[in-house]
Design an enzyme around this catalytic site. Structure first.
Site, PDB file in Angstrom:
ATOM      1  N   ASP A 183       0.909  -1.147   0.000  1.00  0.00           N
ATOM      2  CA  ASP A 183       0.000   0.000   0.000  1.00  0.00           C
ATOM      3  C   ASP A 183       0.942   1.188   0.000  1.00  0.00           C
ATOM      4  O   ASP A 183       1.555   1.494   1.024  1.00  0.00           O
ATOM      5  CB  ASP A 183      -0.872   0.009   1.248  1.00  0.00           C
ATOM      6  N   HIS A 184       1.084   1.850  -1.141  1.00  0.00           N
ATOM      7  CA  HIS A 184       2.196   2.816  -1.227  1.00  0.00           C
ATOM      8  C   HIS A 184       2.006   3.995  -0.276  1.00  0.00           C
ATOM      9  O   HIS A 184       2.957   4.700   0.029  1.00  0.00           O
ATOM     10  CB  HIS A 184       2.436   3.249  -2.680  1.00  0.00           C
ATOM     11  N   HIS A 246      -5.757   2.811   1.046  1.00  0.00           N
ATOM     12  CA  HIS A 246      -5.061   4.009   1.513  1.00  0.00           C
ATOM     13  C   HIS A 246      -5.804   4.744   2.636  1.00  0.00           C
ATOM     14  O   HIS A 246      -5.204   5.145   3.629  1.00  0.00           O
ATOM     15  CB  HIS A 246      -4.855   4.994   0.353  1.00  0.00           C
TER      16      HIS A 246
END
Ligand code: BG6
Length: 514
Positions: A183-184, A246
């Site tokens: 999950d950047h 996010h």
């Protein structure tokens, strides 16, 4: 938590894709330039199209030149990097073709004292994740002597059922601790800073609860539309694309309890507890807590832009949401009663990710004549593109008339870093190479997130909740306001990115509540 530097080969599936060009090669290059990976490493790019080594290396060079925060080094330093990059074209669905990949990886490993550590990165269409994980095993790539790790891009499934099925397939080739689900947002400096801010300052912990916090607002707004990603986005929409991952990750970072140790599993355990306490809405309650919207044509920076339904590859009657706002509750001892307002959308006026923690107001004194001017304290954590935080307080205006004015204590996280702070992908690839999965999502996190999101999706599919329009270039459908007005709350305006300015509500030197 982190291992020392070790030689490794990274096998990058999707090596000619957009993510590889924009983020992954620049990140790998930055890690190499900053000396953050072992001197013995290699990258084997895997793609569908036939391409010669030289052509591939040129593509890598162009993408680094275009997207890296660092300029390309001259001479030997660059040759050292690019000389470690290989390419192979494979039919990823056919396990027999993996023999070629295996040979290339083994050839590289021979030049690294025969150390065999392998990092597989799947930057691919999600429907291929399971197949590739299986074919890596069938092709003999996962039976190496050293460590093996699998990094998987999102989305991990499209609902709980498909995520479970995918997990099951992957678990036949990789153990849970070898799976790094990206999950950047967890790689963003300021998301990681939430932990530091909360757990290294005595100031915040005593007031970080429902006795002192009135509400929390989490915004992730984008100016971009769907671009060329309609074939993915049509099936995902903002709920699966942004909220399931996010937005919930940022919520967890704000709400988690202090971990017993700064160690991977201790931290992840605390995050998972937040998801367990998150109130799940039944399908027939969704319309009271969640609003969805879709952008129509509008103006952005003086240009007319298309509405979502007119974008390329979008169905003319598409009911995919490009905006979601919701009121969430974390029903535990610390947070019970505090509303968390989240919103995310495409084609909004500003690109900004930020978290506003609004504290409760002070009790009013009988003869205090400035009551109307005193606003709540706010802690604003700015994640992207501005990185930093601002604490808004009330103070006396210098002079004799005892006026109360809002003041701001401002910190910029990336102002003094040449080229900007490291990209999220740098941090995440670095962590995976060094065996640290703290900022990756564990299977129980993923499954709990789907358990929260699935009933919302089902209610929408059944038509139980209207899909509202909003004009491109606005802050989403007006219908959102009811979510906040019940609690007498307004969205705090997202601050301008350039020079420091007070939010619009404070600009006349007083708090105005609209
Ligand atoms: C991705 C989504 O995960 O995050 C995209 O798939 C979105 O739709 C992007 O644009 C936003 O990321 P960032 O880092 O630009 O805020």
């Amino acid at each position: 938590m982190r291992e020392s530097k070790q030689p490794f080969v990274m096998v990058l599936f999707g090596a000619t894709g957009d993510l590889a060009k924009r983020k992954l090669f620049p990140a790998l290059y930055a890690l190499y330039r900053d000396g953050l990976v072992h001197e013995h490493f290699a990258i084997v790019g895997v793609g569908r199209s036939e391409m010669g080594q030289a052509e591939f290396r040129k593509m890598v060079q162009d993408s680094i030149a275009k997207h890296s925060r660092l300029s390309i080094a001259e001479g030997q330093a660059w040759e050292n990097f690019i000389g470690r990059v290989d390419y192979v074209a494979l039919d990823v669905n056919n396990s027999e073709t993996y023999a070629l990949l295996r040979q290339m990886v083994e050839a590289r490993e021979k030049t690294m004292d025969d150390t065999s550590n392998r990092l597989f990165y799947l930057s691919l269409a999600p429907e291929l994740f399971g197949t590739v994980a299986t074919n890596l095993r069938l092709g003999g790539l996962t039976q190496n002597q050293g460590w093996k790790r699998l990094i998987i891009e999102k989305p991990f499934g499209k609902d709980l059922e498909s995520a479970r099925a995918l997990n099951e397939v992957i678990s036949q080739s990789f153990r849970e601790e070898e799976v790094y689900r990206i999950d950047h947002y967890l790689g963003k400096e300021m998301v990681q800073n939430i932990e530091m801010l909360r757990f290294t300052n005595m100031l915040f912990e005593p007031v970080w609860n429902n006795r002192y916090i009135d509400n929390v607002q989490i915004t992730a707004s984008e100016t971009l539309g769907v671009e060329d990603r309609a074939s993915y986005y049509e099936h995902s929409g903002a709920l699966r694309d942004m909220v399931q991952n996010h937005m919930l990750q940022m919520l967890m970072m704000v709400c988690m309890e202090p971990p017993s140790k700064f160690e991977t599993e201790a931290i992840r355990d605390e995050k998972v507890k937040v998801l367990r306490s998150l109130r799940r809405y039944a399908e027939d309650e969704i319309s009271q807590y969640v609003v969805r919207g879709q952008y129509t044509t509008g103006e952005m920076k003086g240009q007319q832009v298309l509405g979502y339904r007119d974008e390329a590859n979008v169905a003319p009657d598409s009911d995919t949401e490009t905006f979601v706002a919701a009121k969430l509750y974390v029903n535990n001892f610390r947070w019970s009663g505090v509303p968390f307002f989240i919103r995310t959308g495409k084609r909004m006026p500003k690109k900004a990710t930020e978290i506003v923690v609004q504290f409760k107001e002070v009790p009013l004194l009988n003869n205090f004549t400035h009551a109307g001017a005193v606003g709540p304290n706010l802690l604003v954590i700015r994640i992207h593109p501005m990185e930093g935080m601002t604490l808004y307080l009330n103070a006396k205006k210098p002079g004799t008339d005892d006026k109360v004015v809002p003041i701001a204590m401002d910190f910029c996280n990336n102002c003094d870093i040449e080229g900007g702070s490291p990209e999220a992908y740098e941090r995440l690839i670095h962590d995976a190479v060094h065996g640290d999965s703290t900022f990756f999502t564990r299977w129980d996190e993923v499954s709990l997130a789907w358990k929260f999101v699935d009933p919302i999706r089902r209610a929408w599919d059944k038509g139980l909740v209207p899909l509202h329009d909003y004009q491109a270039g606005t802050w989403g459908p007006k219908a959102v306001n009811f979510l906040l007005s019940e609690d007498d709350v307004n969205w705090w305006y997202v601050r301008d990115n350039e020079a420091f300015t007070l939010p619009a509500q404070m600009q006349d030197g007083v708090f105005s509540r609209r």
